[in-house]
Motif scaffolding. Sequence first.
Motif, PDB file in Angstrom:
ATOM      1  N   VAL A  37       0.829  -1.210   0.000  1.00  0.00           N
ATOM      2  CA  VAL A  37       0.000   0.000   0.000  1.00  0.00           C
ATOM      3  C   VAL A  37       0.864   1.262   0.000  1.00  0.00           C
ATOM      4  N   ARG A  38       2.036   1.205   0.624  1.00  0.00           N
ATOM      5  CA  ARG A  38       2.959   2.356   0.575  1.00  0.00           C
ATOM      6  C   ARG A  38       3.442   2.610  -0.848  1.00  0.00           C
ATOM      7  N   ARG A  39       3.835   1.545  -1.541  1.00  0.00           N
ATOM      8  CA  ARG A  39       4.296   1.697  -2.925  1.00  0.00           C
ATOM      9  C   ARG A  39       3.171   2.202  -3.822  1.00  0.00           C
ATOM     10  N   ALA A  40       1.980   1.652  -3.663  1.00  0.00           N
ATOM     11  CA  ALA A  40       0.845   2.085  -4.470  1.00  0.00           C
ATOM     12  C   ALA A  40       0.501   3.549  -4.186  1.00  0.00           C
ATOM     13  N   ALA A  41       0.522   3.953  -2.911  1.00  0.00           N
ATOM     14  CA  ALA A  41       0.202   5.331  -2.538  1.00  0.00           C
ATOM     15  C   ALA A  41       1.219   6.321  -3.094  1.00  0.00           C
ATOM     16  N   PHE A  93      -3.368   0.033   5.428  1.00  0.00           N
ATOM     17  CA  PHE A  93      -3.777   1.145   4.577  1.00  0.00           C
ATOM     18  C   PHE A  93      -2.845   2.315   4.787  1.00  0.00           C
ATOM     19  N   VAL A  94      -2.739   3.141   3.734  1.00  0.00           N
ATOM     20  CA  VAL A  94      -1.883   4.328   3.741  1.00  0.00           C
ATOM     21  C   VAL A  94      -2.657   5.467   3.087  1.00  0.00           C
ATOM     22  N   THR A  95      -2.527   6.654   3.641  1.00  0.00           N
ATOM     23  CA  THR A  95      -3.111   7.839   3.040  1.00  0.00           C
ATOM     24  C   THR A  95      -2.207   8.289   1.897  1.00  0.00           C
ATOM     25  N   ALA A  96      -2.768   8.403   0.708  1.00  0.00           N
ATOM     26  CA  ALA A  96      -2.004   8.808  -0.473  1.00  0.00           C
ATOM     27  C   ALA A  96      -2.122  10.306  -0.740  1.00  0.00           C
ATOM     28  N   ALA A  97      -3.191  10.931  -0.285  1.00  0.00           N
ATOM     29  CA  ALA A  97      -3.403  12.372  -0.446  1.00  0.00           C
ATOM     30  C   ALA A  97      -4.336  12.835   0.660  1.00  0.00           C
ATOM     31  N   GLY A  98      -4.113  14.049   1.146  1.00  0.00           N
ATOM     32  CA  GLY A  98      -4.948  14.575   2.217  1.00  0.00           C
ATOM     33  C   GLY A  98      -4.567  13.984   3.558  1.00  0.00           C
ATOM     34  N   GLU A  99      -5.543  13.908   4.460  1.00  0.00           N
ATOM     35  CA  GLU A  99      -5.317  13.331   5.789  1.00  0.00           C
ATOM     36  C   GLU A  99      -6.550  12.556   6.217  1.00  0.00           C
ATOM     37  N   ASP A 124     -10.019   3.224  23.638  1.00  0.00           N
ATOM     38  CA  ASP A 124     -10.052   4.061  22.434  1.00  0.00           C
ATOM     39  C   ASP A 124      -8.658   4.526  22.038  1.00  0.00           C
ATOM     40  N   ARG A 125      -8.377   4.444  20.731  1.00  0.00           N
ATOM     41  CA  ARG A 125      -7.130   4.929  20.159  1.00  0.00           C
ATOM     42  C   ARG A 125      -7.475   5.825  18.972  1.00  0.00           C
ATOM     43  N   GLU A 126      -6.738   6.909  18.829  1.00  0.00           N
ATOM     44  CA  GLU A 126      -6.932   7.830  17.711  1.00  0.00           C
ATOM     45  C   GLU A 126      -5.596   8.029  17.010  1.00  0.00           C
ATOM     46  N   ARG A 127      -5.623   7.959  15.682  1.00  0.00           N
ATOM     47  CA  ARG A 127      -4.422   8.201  14.882  1.00  0.00           C
ATOM     48  C   ARG A 127      -4.748   9.196  13.779  1.00  0.00           C
ATOM     49  N   ARG A 128      -3.873  10.132  13.583  1.00  0.00           N
ATOM     50  CA  ARG A 128      -3.936  11.042  12.443  1.00  0.00           C
ATOM     51  C   ARG A 128      -2.978  10.480  11.403  1.00  0.00           C
ATOM     52  N   LEU A 129      -3.468  10.336  10.174  1.00  0.00           N
ATOM     53  CA  LEU A 129      -2.668   9.741   9.111  1.00  0.00           C
ATOM     54  C   LEU A 129      -2.600  10.699   7.927  1.00  0.00           C
ATOM     55  N   PRO A 130      -1.607  11.623   7.955  1.00  0.00           N
ATOM     56  CA  PRO A 130      -1.434  12.527   6.818  1.00  0.00           C
ATOM     57  C   PRO A 130      -0.847  11.762   5.622  1.00  0.00           C
ATOM     58  N   THR A 131      -0.720  12.436   4.505  1.00  0.00           N
ATOM     59  CA  THR A 131      -0.173  11.830   3.291  1.00  0.00           C
ATOM     60  C   THR A 131       1.118  11.067   3.600  1.00  0.00           C
ATOM     61  N   GLY A 132       1.164   9.819   3.138  1.00  0.00           N
ATOM     62  CA  GLY A 132       2.349   8.981   3.320  1.00  0.00           C
ATOM     63  C   GLY A 132       2.341   8.138   4.582  1.00  0.00           C
ATOM     64  N   GLU A 148     -11.878  14.258   7.952  1.00  0.00           N
ATOM     65  CA  GLU A 148     -12.504  15.358   8.692  1.00  0.00           C
ATOM     66  C   GLU A 148     -12.315  16.723   8.027  1.00  0.00           C
ATOM     67  N   SER A 149     -11.610  16.768   6.924  1.00  0.00           N
ATOM     68  CA  SER A 149     -11.413  18.042   6.230  1.00  0.00           C
ATOM     69  C   SER A 149     -12.761  18.601   5.780  1.00  0.00           C
ATOM     70  N   ALA A 150     -12.891  19.915   5.865  1.00  0.00           N
ATOM     71  CA  ALA A 150     -14.118  20.568   5.405  1.00  0.00           C
ATOM     72  C   ALA A 150     -14.075  20.871   3.913  1.00  0.00           C
ATOM     73  N   ASP A 151     -12.885  20.803   3.306  1.00  0.00           N
ATOM     74  CA  ASP A 151     -12.790  21.246   1.918  1.00  0.00           C
ATOM     75  C   ASP A 151     -11.811  20.458   1.042  1.00  0.00           C
ATOM     76  N   ARG A 152     -11.265  19.370   1.534  1.00  0.00           N
ATOM     77  CA  ARG A 152     -10.257  18.658   0.753  1.00  0.00           C
ATOM     78  C   ARG A 152     -10.537  17.155   0.720  1.00  0.00           C
TER      79      ARG A 152
END
Length: 189
Positions: A37-41, A93-99, A124-132, A148-152
């Motif tokens: 998934v990293r290579r694909a992203a 899974f990996v975020t390829a664009a955005g967060e 409960d666990r929370e993770r933020r996963l920005p691009t990459g 959670e982005s309002a515009d992206r």
Amino acid sequence: MSVSSPAPASPAPASSASAASAADTAAPTQAELLDFVRRAAADAELIASLPLDPEGRTWVRLEGPGGSEAWLIGWPPGTGTGWHDHADSVGAFVTAAGELKENALAARLPTDGWKTLELSEGVDRERRLPTGKGRAFGQHHVHEVLNESADRHAVSVHAYYPPLPQIRRYSRTGPTLRLEQVERPQDWQ
């Protein structure tokens, strides 16, 4: 929800030779799924090939390693999966664009025979996963993924092995987790 047709390019194109070799190889590990998934992203052409819908998620099925199921997914602003698991499959899974944001439970739940559970404090666990950024997970991992982005838009790549036998969907109110639905592959393909 929108379903798009297969992308013109994928990290591992399907062929009869690759299908035959997949049957001869060992099941992919969580680390191998995460590497895929990293290579694909990181494949800018693949990510750009996904049509994005302003209203609903879009997805394209990819050829994953070793017979795994893989998906390229577009997330409009403010969308998410709801609480769910992937049954007996491991995944990555990996975020390829955005967060994306992942809310997960750090607890092993019983797999069958329950409809409602009261969760303990501290699970409960929370993770933020920005691009990459991304992660791998084991069987019966319960989580929700959100843009959670309002515009992206966000875009991500996911892989599961074995291919998803089912997805259990949950609702959550405070510490109460309730099994709402069990989906099978024919429900989403």
